[in-house]
Write a protein that holds these residues in place. Structure first.
Motif: not given
Length: 455
Positions: A282-293, A274-280, A407-411
């Motif tokens: 957040x990382x993907x979202x921050x890259x996309x919002x910063x136009x770095x994805x 769960x922690x790993x999925x949340x960190x991943x 767990x049932x609905x994601x972050x």
């Protein structure tokens, strides 16, 4: 001395002083004998001046006979301040012989003149107007000389003009630079105290434009700071639960409350996932919002992409008792997109639709061309989304059903990531729902129509 308003004041003052000096100098030179002589010559030669009158006299009398009678009225013809200036004028014939003069000594001749103006009659030279002397003399009251008096007046005028010009320049400089000073103060406030001030849009057009841009920047920084604070708070909140579970279970194992069994280790491992999925996420979202994805753009058949996602979720939908189908417009043009990222967005929308659609419901994924864009939509017949939730549906960590756990609905990051990915492609997403169970929701993806390879 290095401040802008001081430099502008000095520049205004320098221009004022130089202009005043030029005016005073030109006036003083004009009032000297040489300057007055030039003015008199110009006056004599002007249309209707003394030269024209003498030409008319010669024409009427066929010569210079009785020229003395003409000269009696010259005090009214020549504008000279009496008592302050002495002007000696004479008339010479075409040979240069003096034939009449005002205050002319008998021994005077054309050769003693300071200026001689030809007198032409019908194109023929008939004589000269001789200026023998132009000089300044004291006025009858014994006061100051004429030129020094006028020069003094010009100097006084120059000093007053210079002082007024300097004061006006200083005021104008302060007025021009005051908005810039307020901008600097506001920028300092933003940088030191994180207070996002706005400034009034006033001054010249350029300064108003600068103030407008500053206010827009301040608003954007304030919004970014708000998002940052919210994200930090949300991350802390989302991390707290899995960390608390890990800490509590590990503490129980250490204290011997729980045995160190395979089941306990499996539960702890699930929390790390769960922690790993949340960190991943957040990382993907921050890259996309910063136009770095990074996007691997390539010509993609949208119809095939949609159909493959429907096939992928077909078995899962069948197991849930939900009918999953596609409706694709024929001959859709290829788009230059990242097929993996676009499939990720469609996967997220279909997964959400399956979660919110009860058995016996339907989910339809369609794709069509709408003018200059391609529209893909996921329509379900589930419980729908309440109207008060629609404005926030794409925000991070937002859940319409507060009873659902991570767990049932994601972050609560799936739709935020999906929107960021579509915006990275130059498109946008929308959500529509009446909030009525059975009518479901409609999520649409709008992508600009492009030629393959993004050309």
């Amino acid at each position: 001395m290095n401040r802008l308003w001081v430099r502008l004041s000095l520049a205004f003052s320098a221009v004022t002083l130089v202009s005043t000096l030029i005016i005073v100098t030109a006036g003083t030179l004009t009032l000297r004998s040489e300057g007055i002589r030039g003015v008199l010559i110009e006056q004599f030669q002007s249309p209707g001046g003394l030269i024209d009158q003498l030409s008319s006299y010669y024409r009427q009398h066929d010569g210079w006979t009785h020229i003395a009678d003409f000269w009696i009225d010259q005090n009214r013809i020549v504008s000279v301040p009496p008592g302050d200036m002495t002007v000696i004028l004479s008339i010479a014939d075409e040979t240069g012989q003096i034939i009449f003069g005002t205050n002319l000594p008998k021994f005077a001749s054309k050769q003693t003149a300071v200026a001689e103006l030809p007198i032409n009659v019908d194109g023929f030279l008939r004589g000269y107007l001789v200026i023998s002397q132009v000089e300044m003399s004291p006025p009858r009251d014994g006061g100051l000389f004429f030129v020094p008096r006028i020069t003094g007046a010009l100097l006084t005028f120059g000093v007053i003009t210079a002082l007024v010009g300097i004061a006006f320049g200083a005021l104008m400089s302060r007025s021009l630079t005051a908005p810039l000073s307020r901008l600097a103060e506001a920028a300092h406030t933003i940088g030191t105290r994180k207070q996002f001030k706005r400034v009034s849009e006033e001054g010249t057009a350029e300064v108003r434009e600068l103030a407008r841009a500053f206010n827009e920047m301040s608003g954007a920084l304030e919004q970014a700071e708000t998002l940052r604070r919210n994200m930090v708070a949300d991350v802390a909140h989302e991390l707290r639960t899995p960390l608390s579970v890990l800490q509590g279970n590990l503490s129980a194992i250490v204290e011997g409350v729980y045995p160190l069994s395979k089941d306990e280790i499996s539960a702890l491992y699930a929390q790390t996932r769960v922690l790993s999925r949340l960190v991943n996420d957040l990382h993907e979202l921050s890259q996309a919002e910063a136009a770095k994805l990074p996007l691997n753009l390539q010509p993609t058949n949208i119809g095939n992409l949609v159909e493959s996602q429907v096939i992928t979720f077909g078995t899962l939908a069948e197991g849930e008792g939900v009918t999953l189908s596609s409706d694709i417009q024929p001959n859709l043009p290829d788009l230059s997109v990242d097929p993996v990222r676009l499939a990720q967005v469609l996967s997220n929308l279909i997964s959400n639709a399956l979660v919110h659609t009860p058995a016996g419901g339907t989910i339809t994924v369609n794709a069509r061309q709408d003018d200059d864009q391609i529209v893909m939509a996921v329509q379900d017949s589930g419980q729908g989304i309440a109207r008060e939730h629609l404005p926030y549906i794409f925000e991070r960590f937002y859940r319409t059903d507060s009873s659902r756990s991570r767990q049932t609905g994601g972050a609560g990051l799936g739709l935020a990531i999906a929107r960021a990915l579509i915006e990275a492609h130059g498109g946008y997403m929308t959500a529509e729902s009446d909030g009525i169970p059975g009518k479901g929701s409609l999520f649409s993806i709008h992508l600009p129509l492009q030629l393959p390879n993004g050309s």
